[in-house]
Each structure stands twice: as C-alpha cells, then as structure tokens.
Design an enzyme around this catalytic site. Structure first.
Site, PDB file in Angstrom:
ATOM      1  N   SER A 143       0.845  -1.194   0.000  1.00 21.64           N
ATOM      2  CA  SER A 143       0.000   0.000   0.000  1.00 21.64           C
ATOM      3  C   SER A 143       0.878   1.241   0.000  1.00 21.64           C
ATOM      4  CB  SER A 143      -0.899   0.013   1.242  1.00 21.64           C
ATOM      5  OG  SER A 143      -1.536   1.267   1.405  1.00 21.64           O
ATOM      6  N   TYR A 156      -1.491  -0.328  10.411  1.00 25.05           N
ATOM      7  CA  TYR A 156      -1.660  -0.694   9.009  1.00 25.05           C
ATOM      8  C   TYR A 156      -0.382  -0.410   8.221  1.00 25.05           C
ATOM      9  CZ  TYR A 156      -3.618  -0.808   4.270  1.00 25.05           C
ATOM     10  OH  TYR A 156      -3.869  -1.092   2.951  1.00 25.05           O
TER      11      TYR A 156
END
Length: 259
Positions: A143, A156
C-alpha cells in the site's frame, strides 16, 4: 492490454472483491484458470462464476489466511485439482484505522495476522511448489501507506511495510529458481476496503464521507482516483515473460502519490 496466460493456473487471495476480483477476472480473460480465495464463501462463488463465464476454470475457496493449516490445505487443493500453481496474488488484507492508544488489541492482532502472516503463509506454500519446478510469479499487495505514513495508520502502515521487506527478501531467496516475487503499492481506489476506511473515518454522514474522500484524492498529483484495472494490469505484466528480470521490487501504481 492483452496477455497470454493460456494453460496457466492462478491463485488469488482476497479474490472475492476489490483488487483481488479484478486480478482474477483479468487472468481469466487472458486464458488462466483461477482459484478465488476469500474469507466469505458467497463472494468466492460469485467471482468464480464470473471467471467461468469468461471461459476459464475456477475454484471457489473459502479460507482464513491467518490460519496456516487452512492456507496449506488450499495449496494442496489447487495442486490436486490442477497439478500446480503458476501465479499467486496475495491481495487479502484489512485496513483498521485509529490512533494507536485508542486501537483495540483485537484490531491490532487482526491487522498483523491478516496483512503479515497471511502473506507469509501463502508465500511459503507457493514457493514450495514453484521453486522445484523452476517457475512462478508471486505478487503481494502492499500500500502507499507503507511509505506515506500518516497518523491513525500506524499499525496498518507497519504491516504493509513488512510486506515490502518480506517481498524483497523472498525475491532474492527464489531468484536462482526462476521465481519472481514482487509487490505493488496501490493508491487511492474506491474499493470495498476504502468504503470500510470511510466507515471508520466518517461513519454514515455522506457529506463527511465525500469530504474525506475528496481530501485523499487531492493527494494524487492528477487529482483523480484510480480504477482496480490499473492494479490488475500491473499484476498481469509482472506475470509475463517480458517481466522476467523484475523481482524483489515494490512498485507504486498510485498516480505519483508516493515516490
């Protein structure tokens, strides 16, 4: 874009929605048979039917990627039914946003288990099949959060940075066996995951959801969100012979959001 994956066998985790679904469909459109793995059976089956409608074979496989035994059984199934696996896309993931001191231990553990352990378990089983036959392509989904680390995304971001590190190491481990391992860092894409992020940031307030989404989109240099096919096209390219010399890399497909 046109690719030739006839006769190849692909496995996509998180294949029941979002980027995983798009990758599964693009594989099928270009001749590959696909095992669609997802935590929700109905999503697997729906995408498997879409794959079959494109003329490819499909296996709908419900799996919890945080459970190593389930992951190992999934790979045993694809080998028993199709003989091998050529391409693996590890797209299963969760994004739970919150300041660290406010985030529950359960959410922290779930993020680590899905985003790190799920990828490593799958890579372990894939490499055990690919390395002896001297061929294989693995693409992990990281990501932009692995590089653009913002408040509220600490866990995350850490899990997605771990995917970068694991990919770089595994790509080197498997290089002499003609197996490539790469990861993609997608940008701002309106997938089901992003809808869940908006749930966390804005709740049911549609005006606030629109505002938050617009702010994130503005971070992309051209001011536009991406489409899932942008990521699927890169996945497919990394599975071609033309990409044979690309391994251990993290590739941003994010419109210039990161560098």
């Amino acid at each position: 874009m046109q690719f030739n994956f006839k006769g190849k066998k692909a496995l996509v985790t998180g294949g029941g929605s979002g980027l995983g679904r798009e990758c599964a469909l693009l594989f099928a459109q270009n001749g590959a048979d696909v095992l669609i793995a997802d935590s929700k059976k109905e999503r697997c089956e729906k995408v498997a039917e879409e794959v079959r409608n494109l003329g490819a074979q499909a296996i709908a496989y419900e799996v919890d990627v945080t459970d190593y035994e389930q992951v190992a059984k999934m790979y045993k199934t694809i080998v028993e039914q199709w003989g091998t696996v050529d391409y693996v896309v590890n797209s299963a993931g969760v994004c739970l946003t919150e300041e660290l001191t406010k985030q529950s231990i359960d959410d922290i553990n779930l993020s680590i288990d899905v985003n790190i352990k799920g990828v490593i378990y799958s890579c372990r089983e894939a490499l055990a099949i690919m390395r002896p036959k001297k061929f294989g392509k693995i693409i992990n989904m990281s990501s932009i959060a692995a590089k653009a680390c913002l408040g509220g995304f600490s866990v995350y971001s850490a899990t997605k940075a771990a995917v970068l590190a694991a990919t770089a190491s595994l790509g080197r481990e498997a290089a002499l066996d003609n197996v490539t391992v790469n990861c993609i860092c997608p940008g701002i894409i309106k997938t089901s995951m992003w809808e869940e992020i908006l749930d966390q940031m804005a709740g049911d307030d549609q005006a606030e959801r629109d505002r938050v989404w617009a702010e994130w989109v503005k971070g992309t240099p051209n001011g536009k969100p991406q489409d899932p096919i942008d990521i699927a096209n890169m996945v497919a390219f990394l599975c071609t012979e033309e990409a044979r010399y690309i391994t251990a890399q993290n590739i941003g497909v994010d419109g210039g959001f990161t560098f």
